[in-house]
Structure formats: structure tokens, C-alpha cells
Design an enzyme around this catalytic site. Structure first.
Site, PDB file in Angstrom:
ATOM      1  N   LYS A 131      32.295  28.711  31.921  1.00  0.00           N
ATOM      2  CA  LYS A 131      33.106  29.752  31.282  1.00  0.00           C
ATOM      3  C   LYS A 131      33.114  29.617  29.770  1.00  0.00           C
ATOM      4  O   LYS A 131      33.160  28.509  29.235  1.00  0.00           O
ATOM      5  CB  LYS A 131      34.559  29.637  31.758  1.00  0.00           C
ATOM      6  CG  LYS A 131      34.806  30.050  33.196  1.00  0.00           C
ATOM      7  CD  LYS A 131      36.282  29.932  33.514  1.00  0.00           C
ATOM      8  CE  LYS A 131      36.566  29.978  35.004  1.00  0.00           C
ATOM      9  NZ  LYS A 131      36.430  31.297  35.597  1.00  0.00           N
ATOM     10  N   GLY A 152      43.138  33.832  42.909  1.00  0.00           N
ATOM     11  CA  GLY A 152      44.221  33.706  43.879  1.00  0.00           C
ATOM     12  C   GLY A 152      43.772  33.491  45.307  1.00  0.00           C
ATOM     13  O   GLY A 152      44.602  33.451  46.216  1.00  0.00           O
ATOM     14  N   ASP A 174      35.038  26.508  41.945  1.00  0.00           N
ATOM     15  CA  ASP A 174      35.369  25.810  40.698  1.00  0.00           C
ATOM     16  C   ASP A 174      35.312  24.310  40.938  1.00  0.00           C
ATOM     17  O   ASP A 174      35.910  23.823  41.906  1.00  0.00           O
ATOM     18  CB  ASP A 174      36.802  26.146  40.259  1.00  0.00           C
ATOM     19  CG  ASP A 174      36.894  27.466  39.511  1.00  0.00           C
ATOM     20  OD1 ASP A 174      35.878  28.170  39.422  1.00  0.00           O
ATOM     21  OD2 ASP A 174      37.997  27.761  39.004  1.00  0.00           O
ATOM     22  N   GLY A 234      38.854  29.234  42.991  1.00  0.00           N
ATOM     23  CA  GLY A 234      39.151  28.340  41.871  1.00  0.00           C
ATOM     24  C   GLY A 234      39.951  27.162  42.342  1.00  0.00           C
ATOM     25  O   GLY A 234      39.428  26.229  42.966  1.00  0.00           O
ATOM     26  N   SER A 235      41.262  27.226  42.108  1.00  0.00           N
ATOM     27  CA  SER A 235      42.131  26.098  42.433  1.00  0.00           C
ATOM     28  C   SER A 235      42.277  25.928  43.944  1.00  0.00           C
ATOM     29  O   SER A 235      42.665  24.853  44.407  1.00  0.00           O
ATOM     30  CB  SER A 235      43.509  26.339  41.807  1.00  0.00           C
ATOM     31  OG  SER A 235      43.360  26.952  40.538  1.00  0.00           O
ATOM     32  N   GLY A 281      44.707  30.746  39.476  1.00  0.00           N
ATOM     33  CA  GLY A 281      45.544  29.556  39.493  1.00  0.00           C
ATOM     34  C   GLY A 281      46.872  29.739  40.190  1.00  0.00           C
ATOM     35  O   GLY A 281      47.723  28.862  40.144  1.00  0.00           O
ATOM     36  N   ARG A 330      41.228  47.246  45.291  1.00  0.00           N
ATOM     37  CA  ARG A 330      41.607  48.593  45.745  1.00  0.00           C
ATOM     38  C   ARG A 330      41.496  49.601  44.612  1.00  0.00           C
ATOM     39  O   ARG A 330      41.044  50.742  44.817  1.00  0.00           O
ATOM     40  CB  ARG A 330      43.040  48.574  46.285  1.00  0.00           C
ATOM     41  CG  ARG A 330      43.148  47.925  47.659  1.00  0.00           C
ATOM     42  CD  ARG A 330      44.361  48.438  48.403  1.00  0.00           C
ATOM     43  NE  ARG A 330      44.539  47.810  49.700  1.00  0.00           N
ATOM     44  CZ  ARG A 330      43.977  48.251  50.816  1.00  0.00           C
ATOM     45  NH1 ARG A 330      43.194  49.322  50.811  1.00  0.00           N
ATOM     46  NH2 ARG A 330      44.196  47.636  51.955  1.00  0.00           N
TER      47      ARG A 330
END
Lengths: 223, 299
Positions: free
Chosen positions: B86, B219, B29, B240-241, B158, B170
Site C-alpha cells: 500500500k 470488514g 493482509d 485484512g485484520s 479494521g 450494493r
């Protein structure tokens, strides 16, 4: 190390070869030939550097057959042109009808592409070049056909192949044998123990592709 | 010498083909052209052009929409790798705008505020490929049925907390294993119970995997997080973050690329994990109010 690897397995096996995914120098020593797969050439160059694979690869390239596909063909080229940003998708949105997206539409794109390519060649400062192994005496332009919206499926030797953000071969030396052309530029070529395709034959679920067959034949002769 | 002929563009092979090329890599990102260059220099296989990263979207609240076109265009001009962007779930007009800009991939994403609570975009209408989030096999197959060329876990974006992405990976693996053992006569009932398209379920049983590539997202904050997702069957990771909210983004970016490429080699992951400084600050999922749980968006 990065890119489209596992899709080659059924093709190679159907052509009478044995498939191993290679990530390390030890694995490299155990194989008779190498496919440099499609992926992102900038990422591959970083990983070759980070994992100190440059010398093992150079040693391998000097001795054994190699086939570069798309990003892999970029790594094999003598000269790589990088336009500072890939040309925007000019061809794709103007014809909403997928039926019209045939060869005529592609012909319309040709002069545009030629102009963009000329601009990239002349503008060495803005465009620049990229590191490569120089196995094939060719000049290749990254993303020469444009962005993803310019990606397309094309029939070569009766077999569907895919050009995905593909590079364009701008110049070839005399001792390179061109096996297929598309829109007037070479897309499949061979020189000694090296082979390159700017398209992907491995995405088609019909095994083996003519290109995998040809490469396995090359490898058998070299062994 | 032969000549190539009969070009066609709106075919699924071309769309999933780009996803195939991104395998074994990291998609990052980025919110500026400078960050995009940092990502490219670190070896990212693609970047996701955003106005704000998910952790800032969470912090800011309000409605999160598609990024401004100028921002996406600046990022497209600054790097040579593929650029994704996005749009909101169900917002096909945003998707049309992104396609007109010429982005390489569209993420119909739960990170943005959903525009339609009943219907996702009919992605078959587009030439540009789509990636969609999924929490289980049935959801993945519904999105593929609509035309998605790539599936990623939703995770909980995030948060810097990997637990939801692991749950989704899973879940998908377990669902696939169960389908592999079904007889012909049981398959339709399974399709009905799961709420998954029957024909796609048949393909999953034939292939033993999803019919399109399967990436992890939501995450991922450390090299070991990336290695965990790859070992659980993800073929590439979205971060991402986790990169630009860390203490040292350029180093974190390189480290995650290295760990992803050699995820099966603990020594390589160890090397990648050394000397990185502090990762992004994480968040416990149970502290997030239900309406702000992004993984629950879409169906």
C-alpha cells in the site's frame, strides 16, 4: 475453481463452441473438454485437494481434451520447477521509455533469465518442485519470466496475447508439437488431446483467438 | 511454428490481466514473512504486505505510511504468489519506491493517512498495476480514469464489520443497473450528475459491468462474510485484520479460501464455518469518530 474463467466465453462461442463454467465433479461430467484457466497454481492445487477433485479430474484427463493456460499449463506439466522467489523485475525499470520496451529490450533480458533458470534447476533444495498432473512431457518453471513488471503483451499469429507472471517451458519431449515460440522457448504446444499455452489469448477483445479456434477444432475431432 | 514478437509492457491488458487471474480467490493482509507463508499455504491468491493490519493502525493512531522496503522485500522473497503493497492516497513518490522494489500490485489505500486531499496518483504513469477503493460507480470510474486496473470496495477496514463493504457493493450494482437503462441523450447528464468520466460510463453501459475487475474489501471477518460479498457481485475478497486477528489464523485463512471458491454452495460455506473458534472482535461503525472513518478518505 479459481482464476480467469468468464473471459473465455465470447472466444469459445465465436469459435462455435458452448461455454460452461465448471466447479464440481457433476459439472465436469457434462462437458466434452476442459480449459484449465490462468490463475494461481498453488491456490488451484489447494482447492482441488479441499474439494476432492483430484480423482474426477484424473478420470476426465484420461478421456477428454484439455487446454492448460499459464497456471493451467503448470498443472499439466510432468515436472514443475519453483524458484524460491520469482526473479525481481530487472528488465522493466531501466528503460523508462515504453517505446524501447520492444523486442531488443527483451533480448537483453534473455541471458539473465537463463542464469536465473539454471540456478533454479541446480538448486533443488532451495527451489524445489510442485505437484502436477503430468499430462504433458514438459518441464516448466513457475514465474520463469519474473514478476508482474516483466509481464508483457506479444503478437503471435498476428494476434495480441498476454504473458502475465508467466511460466517458462524449459524442456519438451520429442512427441510434443510446438506451435509457437517466443524468445527461443515454446509457448504454445500440443501433444495428442492436450494443448498448452503459457500466455493468455482470452484477455484480447477480438473473438475468437486463433488458440480458441484451434482448441474447439481439436474438441470437434475428438467428439 | 510461429515466433512471438513486438513485446510491449505498459498496456492496460497486462495490468487488468493480473487482476483477472486473481478472481475467485482471497488476498490476505500479512505483516511478516511467516504470516505470508501461512497465507500461501492456506491457498491465498496474493498477499498484501503491511507493517500493521488496519485494526492495529486504528488502535495506534498517528500517521500511517508505506511499509519499510525491507519488510516488503522479505515477504516477496518468502512466497511465490503475487505480493501487493500500500501507498498513501496521492503519494506518488511512495508508489515510485514500491514500483522500484518490484511489487506486483500497488494499493493506493485509504487505510494509510492520505498524503493529498485533492489529487489521487496518476496511475497511468506507472507500469505496475494499481488497485483503488471505491464506494460507488462514479468514484470507481474516476479511479479507472486515472489508470487503476482493479477496483475494490472501501468497506470500513479494521472493524470486522461487513456493513460498509455491503453498502458499497450494493451502491455500485445499483448505479450500474441505472446506467444500463439510460438512452444516449441521457448519458452526458448522468456523467455530469455522478461526476464520472463520460467515455467510461459509456463502456459500463456496453459491458453491463465495470471495465476492470471488482473485488470486496473492508470488514470481512468470516467465511460467510466472504460468501456474502461474492454473491453480491465481488469477484475476489481482500481480508485484512480478519485472519491474523482471529483465534486461529491458519484455519480461518483456509476456511475463507474454501467459502470464497464455492460461495454459491451453502453446504461448502457451512463446512468452512465449522470449528473455527472466535473471529476477530468487531466494531460498531457508529462508535468510530468521523476522522477515523477510512471509507471517507479519498473522493
Amino acid at each position: 475453481m479459481q482464476g480467469c474463467v468468464d473471459r473465455h466465453k465470447p472466444h469459445i462461442e465465436a469459435a462455435g463452441g458452448f461455454f460452461v463454467a465448471v466447479k464440481t465433479a457433476e459439472q465436469l461430467e457434462s462437458v466434452d473438454a476442459l480449459i484449465l484457466p490462468g490463475g494461481e497454481s498453488t491456490t488451484m492445487l489447494k482447492l482441488i485437494d479441499v474439494f476432492a477433485m483430484e480423482d474426477p479430474l484424473k478420470k476426465f484427463f484420461a478421456q477428454k481434451p484439455v487446454w492448460g493456460i499459464c497456471a493451467g499449463s503448470i498443472l499439466m506439466a510432468e515436472k514443475v520447477l519453483v524458484s524460491s522467489s520469482p526473479r525481481r523485475a530487472l528488465a522493466s525499470l531501466d528503460s523508462g521509455d515504453p517505446e524501447k520496451d520492444g523486442s531488443e529490450a527483451a533480448d537483453v533480458v534473455d541471458p539473465v533469465r537463463a542464469n536465473a533458470a539454471n540456478a533454479a534447476c541446480q538448486r533443488d533444495d532451495g527451489g524445489g518442485t510442485q505437484k502436477s498432473f503430468g499430462l504433458l512431457p514438459i518441464t516448466i518453471e513457475r514465474n520463469g519470466y519474473g514478476r508482474q513488471l516483466d509481464s508483457k503483451q506479444v503478437t503471435i499469429d498476428g494476434f495480441e496475447v498476454s504473458f502475465i507472471r508467466a511460466p517458462v517451458i524449459k524442456a519438451v519431449n520429442d512427441n510434443v508439437e510446438v506451435l509457437a515460440e517466443y524468445e527461443g522457448t515454446p509457448v504454445w504446444l500440443r501433444s495428442g488431446k492436450y494443448m498448452a499455452t503459457t500466455f493468455h489469448p482470452e484477455l484480447t477483445l477480438e473473438y475468437p483467438s486463433p488458440m480458441h479456434r484451434a482448441f474447439v477444432e481439436m474438441v470437434k475431432q475428438a467428439c | 511454428m510461429t515466433q512471438g514478437k513486438n513485446a510491449s509492457r505498459n498496456v492496460i491488458n497486462i495490468k487488468t490481466g493480473l487482476a483477472e487471474m486473481l478472481k475467485g480467490g482471497v488476498i490476505m493482509d500479512v505483516v511478516t514473512a511467516d504470516q505470508a507463508k501461512v497465507a500461501e499455504d492456506a491457498g491465498a491468491v496474493a498477499v498484501m504486505a503491511l507493517e500493521r493490519v488496519p485494526s492495529d493502525i486504528r488502535a495506534a493512531g498517528g500517521v500511517a505510511r508505506m511499509s519499510p522496503p525491507e519488510l516488503v522485500e522479505q515477504i516477496m522473497e518468502s512466497v511465490s504468489i503475487p505480493v501487493m503493497a500500500k501507498c498513501r492516497i496521492g503519494h506518488f513518490a511512495e508508489a515510485q519506491v514500491l514500483e522500484a522494489i518490484g511489487v506486483d500490485f500497488i494499493d493506493e489505500s485509504e487505510v494509510l493517512t492520505p498524503a493529498d486531499e485533492d489529487y489521487h496518483i496518476n496511475k497511468q504513469d506507472f507500469k505496475v498495476p494499481f488497485v483503488c477503493g471505491a464506494t460507488c460507480l462514479a468514484e470507481a470510474l474516476r479511479r479507472i480514469g486515472e489508470g487503476a486496473a482493479l477496483i475494490r470496495t472501501k468497506g470500513e477496514p479494521g472493524t470486522g464489520n461487513i456493513v460498509e463493504a455491503v453498502r458499497h457493493l450494493r451502491e455500485i450494482n445499483q448505479d450500474i443497473k441505472r446506467v444500463l437503462h439510460l438512452e444516449d441523450s441521457e448519458l452526458m447528464t448522468e456523467a455530469k450528475n455522478l461526476g464520472a468520466p463520460f467515455e467510461l460510463l459509456k463502456i459500463v453501459r456496453e459491458l453491463g459491468r465495470l471495465p476492470v475487475p471488482n473485488f470486496a474489501a473492508g470488514g470481512i471477518a468470516t467465511p460467510a462474510d466472504a460468501a456474502l460479498c461474492m454473491q453480491l457481485g465481488a469477484e475476489t475478497v481482500f481480508v485484512g485484520s480478519g485472519i491474523f486477528k482471529s483465534e486461529n489464523p491458519a484455519q480461518f485463512a483456509k476456511a475463507i479460501v474454501k467459502a470464497t471458491a464455492n460461495y454459491n454452495d451453502p453446504k461448502a460455506v457451512l463446512e468452512a464455518s465449522r470449528g473455527l473458534g472466535t473471529a476477530m472482535r468487531g466494531q460498531e461503525i457508529s462508535t468510530i469518530e468521523e476522522p477515523m472513518r477510512m471509507a471517507k478518505r479519498g473522493w
